[in-house]
Design a protein around this motif. Structure first.
Motif, PDB file in Angstrom:
ATOM      1  N   GLU A  78      66.336 -32.728  -6.885  1.00 23.89           N
ATOM      2  CA  GLU A  78      65.259 -33.702  -6.714  1.00 23.89           C
ATOM      3  C   GLU A  78      65.680 -35.091  -7.165  1.00 23.89           C
ATOM      4  O   GLU A  78      65.275 -36.097  -6.574  1.00 23.89           O
ATOM      5  CB  GLU A  78      64.024 -33.236  -7.500  1.00 23.89           C
ATOM      6  CG  GLU A  78      63.412 -31.946  -6.968  1.00 23.89           C
ATOM      7  CD  GLU A  78      62.232 -31.481  -7.794  1.00 23.89           C
ATOM      8  OE1 GLU A  78      61.917 -32.171  -8.805  1.00 23.89           O
ATOM      9  OE2 GLU A  78      61.625 -30.452  -7.459  1.00 23.89           O
ATOM     10  N   ASP A  79      66.511 -35.153  -8.203  1.00 21.23           N
ATOM     11  CA  ASP A  79      66.935 -36.454  -8.733  1.00 21.23           C
ATOM     12  C   ASP A  79      67.818 -37.214  -7.745  1.00 21.23           C
ATOM     13  O   ASP A  79      67.698 -38.443  -7.610  1.00 21.23           O
ATOM     14  CB  ASP A  79      67.676 -36.274 -10.058  1.00 21.23           C
ATOM     15  CG  ASP A  79      66.750 -35.801 -11.170  1.00 21.23           C
ATOM     16  OD1 ASP A  79      65.520 -35.973 -11.027  1.00 21.23           O
ATOM     17  OD2 ASP A  79      67.253 -35.242 -12.165  1.00 21.23           O
ATOM     18  N   ILE A  80      68.723 -36.524  -7.076  1.00 17.39           N
ATOM     19  CA  ILE A  80      69.643 -37.227  -6.179  1.00 17.39           C
ATOM     20  C   ILE A  80      68.977 -37.607  -4.859  1.00 17.39           C
ATOM     21  O   ILE A  80      69.483 -38.452  -4.117  1.00 17.39           O
ATOM     22  CB  ILE A  80      70.899 -36.378  -5.890  1.00 17.39           C
ATOM     23  CG1 ILE A  80      70.514 -35.043  -5.232  1.00 17.39           C
ATOM     24  CG2 ILE A  80      71.694 -36.147  -7.161  1.00 17.39           C
ATOM     25  CD1 ILE A  80      71.708 -34.190  -4.869  1.00 17.39           C
ATOM     26  N   GLN A  81      67.827 -36.998  -4.569  1.00 16.03           N
ATOM     27  CA  GLN A  81      67.028 -37.347  -3.374  1.00 16.03           C
ATOM     28  C   GLN A  81      67.859 -37.285  -2.096  1.00 16.03           C
ATOM     29  O   GLN A  81      67.802 -38.176  -1.247  1.00 16.03           O
ATOM     30  CB  GLN A  81      66.409 -38.743  -3.550  1.00 16.03           C
ATOM     31  CG  GLN A  81      65.431 -38.823  -4.721  1.00 16.03           C
ATOM     32  CD  GLN A  81      64.810 -40.179  -4.889  1.00 16.03           C
ATOM     33  OE1 GLN A  81      65.251 -41.164  -4.273  1.00 16.03           O
ATOM     34  NE2 GLN A  81      63.779 -40.266  -5.706  1.00 16.03           N
ATOM     35  N   LEU A  82      68.646 -36.241  -1.997  1.00 12.27           N
ATOM     36  CA  LEU A  82      69.446 -36.000  -0.798  1.00 12.27           C
ATOM     37  C   LEU A  82      69.240 -34.562  -0.346  1.00 12.27           C
ATOM     38  O   LEU A  82      68.984 -33.681  -1.179  1.00 12.27           O
ATOM     39  CB  LEU A  82      70.942 -36.237  -1.092  1.00 12.27           C
ATOM     40  CG  LEU A  82      71.386 -37.677  -1.352  1.00 12.27           C
ATOM     41  CD1 LEU A  82      72.845 -37.683  -1.799  1.00 12.27           C
ATOM     42  CD2 LEU A  82      71.219 -38.535  -0.096  1.00 12.27           C
ATOM     43  N   PRO A  83      69.323 -34.298   0.952  1.00 15.86           N
ATOM     44  CA  PRO A  83      69.232 -32.902   1.406  1.00 15.86           C
ATOM     45  C   PRO A  83      70.396 -32.096   0.840  1.00 15.86           C
ATOM     46  O   PRO A  83      71.553 -32.510   0.915  1.00 15.86           O
ATOM     47  CB  PRO A  83      69.297 -33.008   2.931  1.00 15.86           C
ATOM     48  CG  PRO A  83      69.945 -34.326   3.200  1.00 15.86           C
ATOM     49  CD  PRO A  83      69.530 -35.234   2.081  1.00 15.86           C
ATOM     50  N   ALA A  84      70.077 -30.978   0.245  1.00 15.95           N
ATOM     51  CA  ALA A  84      71.114 -30.172  -0.417  1.00 15.95           C
ATOM     52  C   ALA A  84      70.799 -28.699  -0.244  1.00 15.95           C
ATOM     53  O   ALA A  84      69.643 -28.292  -0.130  1.00 15.95           O
ATOM     54  CB  ALA A  84      71.221 -30.527  -1.892  1.00 15.95           C
ATOM     55  N   LEU A  85      71.847 -27.904  -0.274  1.00 21.95           N
ATOM     56  CA  LEU A  85      71.737 -26.462  -0.082  1.00 21.95           C
ATOM     57  C   LEU A  85      72.351 -25.751  -1.284  1.00 21.95           C
ATOM     58  O   LEU A  85      73.534 -25.945  -1.573  1.00 21.95           O
ATOM     59  CB  LEU A  85      72.466 -26.048   1.205  1.00 21.95           C
ATOM     60  CG  LEU A  85      72.431 -24.567   1.583  1.00 21.95           C
ATOM     61  CD1 LEU A  85      71.013 -24.153   1.971  1.00 21.95           C
ATOM     62  CD2 LEU A  85      73.405 -24.304   2.729  1.00 21.95           C
TER      63      LEU A  85
ATOM     64  N   LEU B 270      75.552 -27.034  -5.564  1.00 21.33           N
ATOM     65  CA  LEU B 270      74.752 -27.642  -4.496  1.00 21.33           C
ATOM     66  C   LEU B 270      75.687 -28.238  -3.451  1.00 21.33           C
ATOM     67  O   LEU B 270      76.635 -28.956  -3.801  1.00 21.33           O
ATOM     68  CB  LEU B 270      73.852 -28.752  -5.054  1.00 21.33           C
ATOM     69  CG  LEU B 270      72.509 -28.365  -5.668  1.00 21.33           C
ATOM     70  CD1 LEU B 270      71.785 -29.609  -6.141  1.00 21.33           C
ATOM     71  CD2 LEU B 270      71.654 -27.588  -4.692  1.00 21.33           C
ATOM     72  N   ILE B 271      75.421 -27.945  -2.198  1.00 18.63           N
ATOM     73  CA  ILE B 271      76.162 -28.537  -1.089  1.00 18.63           C
ATOM     74  C   ILE B 271      75.326 -29.718  -0.571  1.00 18.63           C
ATOM     75  O   ILE B 271      74.172 -29.531  -0.173  1.00 18.63           O
ATOM     76  CB  ILE B 271      76.387 -27.524   0.041  1.00 18.63           C
ATOM     77  CG1 ILE B 271      77.052 -26.256  -0.512  1.00 18.63           C
ATOM     78  CG2 ILE B 271      77.214 -28.128   1.158  1.00 18.63           C
ATOM     79  CD1 ILE B 271      77.049 -25.108   0.484  1.00 18.63           C
ATOM     80  N   LEU B 272      75.889 -30.898  -0.602  1.00 16.71           N
ATOM     81  CA  LEU B 272      75.169 -32.084  -0.142  1.00 16.71           C
ATOM     82  C   LEU B 272      75.307 -32.174   1.386  1.00 16.71           C
ATOM     83  O   LEU B 272      76.409 -32.359   1.912  1.00 16.71           O
ATOM     84  CB  LEU B 272      75.718 -33.344  -0.801  1.00 16.71           C
ATOM     85  CG  LEU B 272      75.646 -33.372  -2.335  1.00 16.71           C
ATOM     86  CD1 LEU B 272      76.142 -34.710  -2.878  1.00 16.71           C
ATOM     87  CD2 LEU B 272      74.239 -33.101  -2.818  1.00 16.71           C
TER      88      LEU B 272
ATOM     89  N   VAL C 127      78.460 -30.334  -5.523  1.00 17.13           N
ATOM     90  CA  VAL C 127      78.216 -30.898  -6.851  1.00 17.13           C
ATOM     91  C   VAL C 127      77.446 -29.901  -7.711  1.00 17.13           C
ATOM     92  O   VAL C 127      76.913 -28.902  -7.217  1.00 17.13           O
ATOM     93  CB  VAL C 127      77.424 -32.222  -6.770  1.00 17.13           C
ATOM     94  CG1 VAL C 127      78.205 -33.276  -6.001  1.00 17.13           C
ATOM     95  CG2 VAL C 127      76.063 -31.983  -6.113  1.00 17.13           C
ATOM     96  N   VAL C 128      77.368 -30.201  -8.999  1.00 14.21           N
ATOM     97  CA  VAL C 128      76.504 -29.520  -9.970  1.00 14.21           C
ATOM     98  C   VAL C 128      75.883 -30.611 -10.835  1.00 14.21           C
ATOM     99  O   VAL C 128      76.297 -31.774 -10.764  1.00 14.21           O
ATOM    100  CB  VAL C 128      77.301 -28.517 -10.843  1.00 14.21           C
ATOM    101  CG1 VAL C 128      77.764 -27.327 -10.036  1.00 14.21           C
ATOM    102  CG2 VAL C 128      78.470 -29.196 -11.518  1.00 14.21           C
ATOM    103  N   PRO C 129      74.870 -30.278 -11.651  1.00 17.02           N
ATOM    104  CA  PRO C 129      74.252 -31.312 -12.494  1.00 17.02           C
ATOM    105  C   PRO C 129      75.247 -32.046 -13.389  1.00 17.02           C
ATOM    106  O   PRO C 129      75.036 -33.230 -13.717  1.00 17.02           O
ATOM    107  CB  PRO C 129      73.233 -30.525 -13.324  1.00 17.02           C
ATOM    108  CG  PRO C 129      72.867 -29.374 -12.459  1.00 17.02           C
ATOM    109  CD  PRO C 129      74.125 -29.002 -11.729  1.00 17.02           C
ATOM    110  N   GLU C 130      76.338 -31.372 -13.785  1.00 15.64           N
ATOM    111  CA  GLU C 130      77.319 -32.041 -14.667  1.00 15.64           C
ATOM    112  C   GLU C 130      78.178 -33.043 -13.920  1.00 15.64           C
ATOM    113  O   GLU C 130      78.753 -33.938 -14.549  1.00 15.64           O
ATOM    114  CB  GLU C 130      78.216 -30.994 -15.333  1.00 15.64           C
ATOM    115  CG  GLU C 130      77.512 -30.088 -16.339  1.00 15.64           C
ATOM    116  CD  GLU C 130      76.696 -29.003 -15.686  1.00 15.64           C
ATOM    117  OE1 GLU C 130      75.861 -28.408 -16.383  1.00 15.64           O
ATOM    118  OE2 GLU C 130      76.881 -28.745 -14.474  1.00 15.64           O
ATOM    119  N   GLY C 131      78.317 -32.890 -12.595  1.00 14.75           N
ATOM    120  CA  GLY C 131      79.142 -33.832 -11.845  1.00 14.75           C
ATOM    121  C   GLY C 131      79.715 -33.255 -10.571  1.00 14.75           C
ATOM    122  O   GLY C 131      79.241 -32.249 -10.039  1.00 14.75           O
ATOM    123  N   ALA C 132      80.785 -33.897 -10.096  1.00 12.81           N
ATOM    124  CA  ALA C 132      81.404 -33.531  -8.827  1.00 12.81           C
ATOM    125  C   ALA C 132      82.206 -32.246  -8.968  1.00 12.81           C
ATOM    126  O   ALA C 132      82.910 -32.032  -9.958  1.00 12.81           O
ATOM    127  CB  ALA C 132      82.311 -34.658  -8.349  1.00 12.81           C
TER     128      ALA C 132
END
Length: 272
Positions: free
Chosen positions: A112-119, A265-267, A152-157
Motif C-alpha cells: 500500500e505504501d509504494i502505491q504500485l500494482p504488485a503481486l 512482492l513482484i512489482l 522487492v520486500v519491505p526491507e528493500g530491493a
C-alpha cells in the motif's frame, strides 16, 4: 495304604496331636475365664511366629502396591510425555502461522505504501550451483509475471525476473555480479550504479570528490526502468579514495537478508 501309614506314623500322629490341641484350645478359649499355663506357652511360642508372618504379609502387600503404583505412574508419565509433545508441536505450528501472518501483513502494508500494482509470491527454491545468486518463486506467466519485473520486500530491493514459466519464475538477486541498479546516496544525492558482489554490493562511478561517507543509505534512483525511485539497496560500510583514481571505491551492505527470504512482492507494470 497301611504301609504308608506305618512309614509316616510318627509324623501323622504328631500332626493329629497338634491339630487336636489347637481345636481343644480354641474351644476351651471361648469358655474359660483365666489363661492357663499351656495357653501362655502357646502364646509365647506362636506370638513371634504370627508377628513375623504378619510383617511378611504386610511387606509383600506394600511391595506389590508400590510396584503397581510405579507401573501406573510410568504409564501416566508416558501418556503425559506424548501429550506434551503433541501440544508442543501444535504450539510450534501456531507460532509459525503467527510469524507468517506478521510477514504477510508487513508485505501488504508495504504494498500500500509504494502505491504500485504488485503481486505477492513465495520463495520456494534457490540456486544450488554457486555460480549465480538466484531464487525461484511460485508465480509465473499464468499470473501475469514477465521477464524484467522488479522484486522487492519491505526491507528493500531483492532483484529482477530473468526467467518465467506458467507457474514459476526465477529471480536474479541484486547481489549477483551480473546485476546492476541505478542508485544514489539518499543524503547527498550522489549518483552511481549499485553492482552485486556476491554477498554485498559496490557503489560505482561516484567521483572521488563527491560526498559519500560510511553509514549513508543507498537507494534506487528510478532511472533505467527497473526499480521505482526510493527502494532501499543498503548502507555504505566502506569508502576508499586511493591514488589518482577518478572514482572512489564504495562498499554497500544490503538491507535484505537474502538467506531468510520467504515472501516477496513482484512489482507489475502500471498497465498490468
Amino acid at each position: 495304604m497301611l504301609d504308608l501309614f506305618k512309614k509316616y506314623r510318627t509324623l501323622l500322629l504328631l500332626c493329629a496331636f497338634v491339630l487336636s490341641a489347637l481345636l481343644f484350645y480354641s474351644t476351651h478359649l471361648r469358655t474359660q475365664e483365666r489363661t492357663t499355663l499351656f495357653e501362655k506357652m502357646v502364646l509365647v511360642f506362636t506370638g513371634p511366629l504370627q508377628q513375623g508372618m504378619d510383617g511378611l504379609v504386610t511387606t509383600v502387600a506394600d511391595t506389590w502396591s508400590r510396584y503397581l503404583w510405579l507401573v501406573r505412574t510410568e504409564e501416566e508419565n508416558r501418556e503425559l510425555l506424548q501429550e506434551n509433545r503433541r501440544l508442543k508441536a501444535a504450539l510450534d505450528q501456531l507460532e509459525e502461522v503467527r510469524l507468517s501472518n506478521e510477514r504477510l501483513r508487513t508485505l501488504l502494508n508495504f504494498r500500500e505504501d509504494i502505491q504500485l500494482p504488485a503481486l505477492p509470491a513465495r520463495v520456494i527454491g534457490e540456486d544450488a550451483s554457486g555460480w549465480f545468486r538466484t531464487v525461484v518463486i511460485d508465480r509465473g506467466s499464468a499470473d501475469g509475471v514477465t521477464e524484467g519485473l522488479a522484486v522487492v520486500v519491505p526491507e528493500g530491493a531483492v532483484g529482477r525476473i530473468i526467467a518465467v514459466a506458467p507457474g514459476y519464475a526465477r529471480v536474479l538477486l541484486v547481489t549477483d555480479p551480473s546485476s546492476a541498479v541505478a542508485a544514489l546516496v539518499q543524503r547527498s544525492r550522489t549518483r552511481g550504479v549499485a553492482r552485486g558482489r556476491g554477498d554485498s554490493l559496490s557503489f560505482e562511478y561516484a567521483l572521488r570528490d563527491q560526498d559519500v561517507v560510511i553509514g549513508d543509505r543507498i537507494i534506487s534512483s528510478g532511472m533505467g526502468g527497473l526499480f521505482p525511485k526510493g527502494i532501499v539497496l543498503g548502507t555504505v560500510t566502506q569508502v576508499a579514495r586511493e591514488g589518482y583514481r577518478m572514482f572512489q571505491e564504495v562498499e554497500i551492505a544490503p538491507f535484505v537478508d537474502f538467506d531468510q527470504l520467504e515472501e516477496v512482492l513482484i512489482l507489475l507494470k502500471e498497465d498490468a
